[in-house]
Design an enzyme around this catalytic site. Structure first.
Site, PDB file in Angstrom:
ATOM      1  N   LYS A  43     -11.542  -3.917  19.073  1.00 55.15           N
ATOM      2  CA  LYS A  43     -10.171  -4.363  19.373  1.00 55.15           C
ATOM      3  C   LYS A  43      -9.802  -4.105  20.842  1.00 55.15           C
ATOM      4  CE  LYS A  43      -8.697  -3.586  14.580  1.00 55.15           C
ATOM      5  NZ  LYS A  43      -7.586  -3.445  13.646  1.00 55.15           N
TER       6      LYS A  43
ATOM      7  N   PHE B 240      -4.544   3.058  15.169  1.00 54.22           N
ATOM      8  CA  PHE B 240      -4.824   4.091  14.179  1.00 54.22           C
ATOM      9  C   PHE B 240      -6.015   3.653  13.345  1.00 54.22           C
ATOM     10  CE2 PHE B 240      -0.918   6.012  15.238  1.00 54.22           C
ATOM     11  CZ  PHE B 240      -0.860   7.245  14.601  1.00 54.22           C
TER      12      PHE B 240
ATOM     13  N   ASN C 150       0.841  -1.194   0.000  1.00 51.56           N
ATOM     14  CA  ASN C 150       0.000   0.000   0.000  1.00 51.56           C
ATOM     15  C   ASN C 150       0.879   1.248   0.000  1.00 51.56           C
ATOM     16  OD1 ASN C 150       0.586   0.735   2.840  1.00 51.56           O
ATOM     17  ND2 ASN C 150      -0.411  -1.224   3.222  1.00 51.56           N
TER      18      ASN C 150
ATOM     19  N   LYS D 251     -13.875   0.429  16.005  1.00 47.55           N
ATOM     20  CA  LYS D 251     -12.565  -0.237  16.142  1.00 47.55           C
ATOM     21  C   LYS D 251     -12.075  -0.230  17.584  1.00 47.55           C
ATOM     22  CE  LYS D 251     -11.361   0.452  11.484  1.00 47.55           C
ATOM     23  NZ  LYS D 251     -10.859   1.334  10.461  1.00 47.55           N
TER      24      LYS D 251
ATOM     25  N   PRO E 244      -3.322 -11.939   9.853  1.00 48.95           N
ATOM     26  CA  PRO E 244      -3.704 -11.752  11.267  1.00 48.95           C
ATOM     27  C   PRO E 244      -3.845 -10.272  11.597  1.00 48.95           C
ATOM     28  CG  PRO E 244      -1.384 -12.368  11.060  1.00 48.95           C
ATOM     29  CD  PRO E 244      -1.972 -12.470   9.684  1.00 48.95           C
TER      30      PRO E 244
ATOM     31  N   ILE F 273      -2.828  -7.767  13.921  1.00 50.15           N
ATOM     32  CA  ILE F 273      -1.762  -7.696  14.936  1.00 50.15           C
ATOM     33  C   ILE F 273      -2.248  -6.936  16.166  1.00 50.15           C
ATOM     34  CG2 ILE F 273       0.591  -6.842  15.358  1.00 50.15           C
ATOM     35  CD1 ILE F 273       0.857  -7.075  12.179  1.00 50.15           C
TER      36      ILE F 273
ATOM     37  N   ASP G 278      -4.566  -6.229   4.857  1.00 50.15           N
ATOM     38  CA  ASP G 278      -5.610  -7.057   5.458  1.00 50.15           C
ATOM     39  C   ASP G 278      -5.665  -8.433   4.799  1.00 50.15           C
ATOM     40  OD1 ASP G 278      -6.543  -5.230   7.384  1.00 50.15           O
ATOM     41  OD2 ASP G 278      -7.544  -4.090   5.801  1.00 50.15           O
TER      42      ASP G 278
END
Ligand code: CTP
Length: 400
Positions: free
Chosen positions: A340, A322, A209, A336, A303, A305, A277
């Protein structure tokens, strides 16, 4: 920062001019002190022209030397926010290690309360002599920093250690040593992921990316400058910052393994990496040949992370992620944070090309309290410092 740059007698003294200019260009005020031997290698006029500040020395009769009234060493010692001696000879190291004050520079070194940094340069035999090394150990025990010389061909024709460190490295060390420390981060270990990951399709083709990793690298520098020990797990091609333990990785799986190995010893995590991803389900061992017509590439998830480390954390460990969003950014980021299990998400509004590869950036922190006022837009180095200050204030409040 107000910096006194002491220049002692060695061939590498000419490099101090480059350093003085670099520091002045970065907005620091730099006043040079030349020793008598230093003045045989470089002129006060060169230094005062580059810095726009007076150059000081022991002998006021020569050229641009500033007259030195008796008390000037005290004024200079007070003015300094950092004193760097570049290049430092065995002689000045010996004087400072033993508290001798026989000229302006050694007097300022003894009188100042500012942090002191040494960049020695000398012949290999002198550098390796136990007397010089004992003096350096003594200076380190006073809290002084030493930028070790490198190896190479020296002015005396010998090859070995004793060559002045690179000017860019000395400038970075000055930044680190002179930056104000944040007590809540001092001695803490922060794990940072940064940069893009690369997922190989075959030995020559890769999925990646547009992230450069600059934001994560600037965060690593800012945490380092604030007094933290930083472990950086870095993808991409940007050079690793000085004074940060950096592990270079390629794929998301590499990044996960590097992070897992370091997570237990860390106090907190900042996940700034742009992790792929997805990766090709079956990368080819040999270069894939083109086929006729359309081709379909089967991708599989990598995965997460951040989610994995966050799920495996102790109550004393913190995790900041982020989010790069181009629409409904606050709503998505809040999702998120919860999913997470994070302490904060820094939201990057990438609409209009901001974020990836851009020089200036703005971040909106989101915590369980909701969105906070945006930090920035600022150049990424300043933004990183502002983020670290914001986060340190929250850590203090949490401990408080
Ligand atoms: N992250 C990670 N490992 C991944 C993917 C993301 O550690 N495999 C981290 C990033 O470093 C970042 C955060 O998770 O801190 C971003 O979360 P993510 O859900 O991937 O957000 P986006 O990349 O914005 O993805 P999307 O909006 O497509 O869900």
């Amino acid at each position: 920062m107000q910096i006194i740059l002491g220049i002692t007698g060695g061939v590498a003294a000419y490099k101090a001019a480059d350093l003085a200019r670099l520091l002045a260009n970065r907005g620091h005020r730099v006043r040079c002190i030349l020793t008598e031997a230093g003045a045989r290698f470089i002129t006060p006029l060169t230094l005062s022209s580059l810095t726009g500040e007076p150059c000081y020395g022991a002998n006021p009769d020569q050229g641009e030397w500033r007259a030195v009234p008796n008390i000037e060493h005290i004024e200079l010692a007070r003015w300094a926010e950092l004193v760097a001696v570049v290049p430092a000879t065995a002689n000045i190291l010996g004087k400072a290690a033993n508290g001798l004050a026989s000229d302006l520079l050694s007097t300022v070194l003894l009188a100042t309360r500012a942090p002191i940094l040494w960049a020695p340069a000398m012949n290999t035999g002198m550098w390796e002599h136990p007397a010089v090394q004992a003096n350096l150990d003594r200076l380190r025990s006073f809290g002084h920093a030493v930028v070790e010389p490198g190896e190479g061909v020296l002015a005396c024709g010998e090859e070995g250690s004793g060559k002045l460190a690179e000017v860019a490295v000395i400038a970075e060390a000055i930044q680190v040593h002179g930056a104000p420390k944040l007590p809540v981060l001092a001695g803490r270990t922060v794990l940072i992921t940064a940069g893009p990951t690369r997922e190989d399709l075959d030995p020559v083709r890769t999925l990646t990316n547009r992230s450069t990793g600059l934001m994560g690298i600037e965060l690593a520098r800012a945490f380092r400058d604030a007094g933290a020990r930083v472990q950086l797990v870095l993808g991409g091609d940007l050079p690793a910052p000085w004074g940060v333990e950096t592990l270079r990785v390629r794929s998301a799986q590499d990044m996960l393994e590097a992070c897992e190995a370091r997570w237990t010893a860390a106090d907190g995590l900042v996940a700034a990496a742009a992790v792929a991803d997805q990766r090709p389900e079956s990368p080819a061992a040999e270069k894939a040949k083109k086929l006729e017509g359309n081709e379909t590439l089967v991708l599989t998830r990598t995965p997460d992370i951040l989610a994995r480390l966050s799920a495996a954390r102790r109550p004393d460990q913190w995790a900041v992620g982020f989010a790069a969003e181009s629409e409904q950014h606050l709503g998505h980021a809040q999702g998120k944070l919860l999913k997470k299990g994070l302490d904060a998400v820094l939201v990057n509004d990438i609409q209009g090309g901001r974020g990836f590869g851009a020089q200036d950036n703005a971040l909106t922190p989101i915590t369980s309290e909701g969105p906070h006022p945006a930090i920035g837009p600022l150049p990424k180095d300043q933004l990183a410092r502002a983020v670290v200050q914001w986060w340190a204030r929250r850590l203090e409040a949490r401990q408080g």
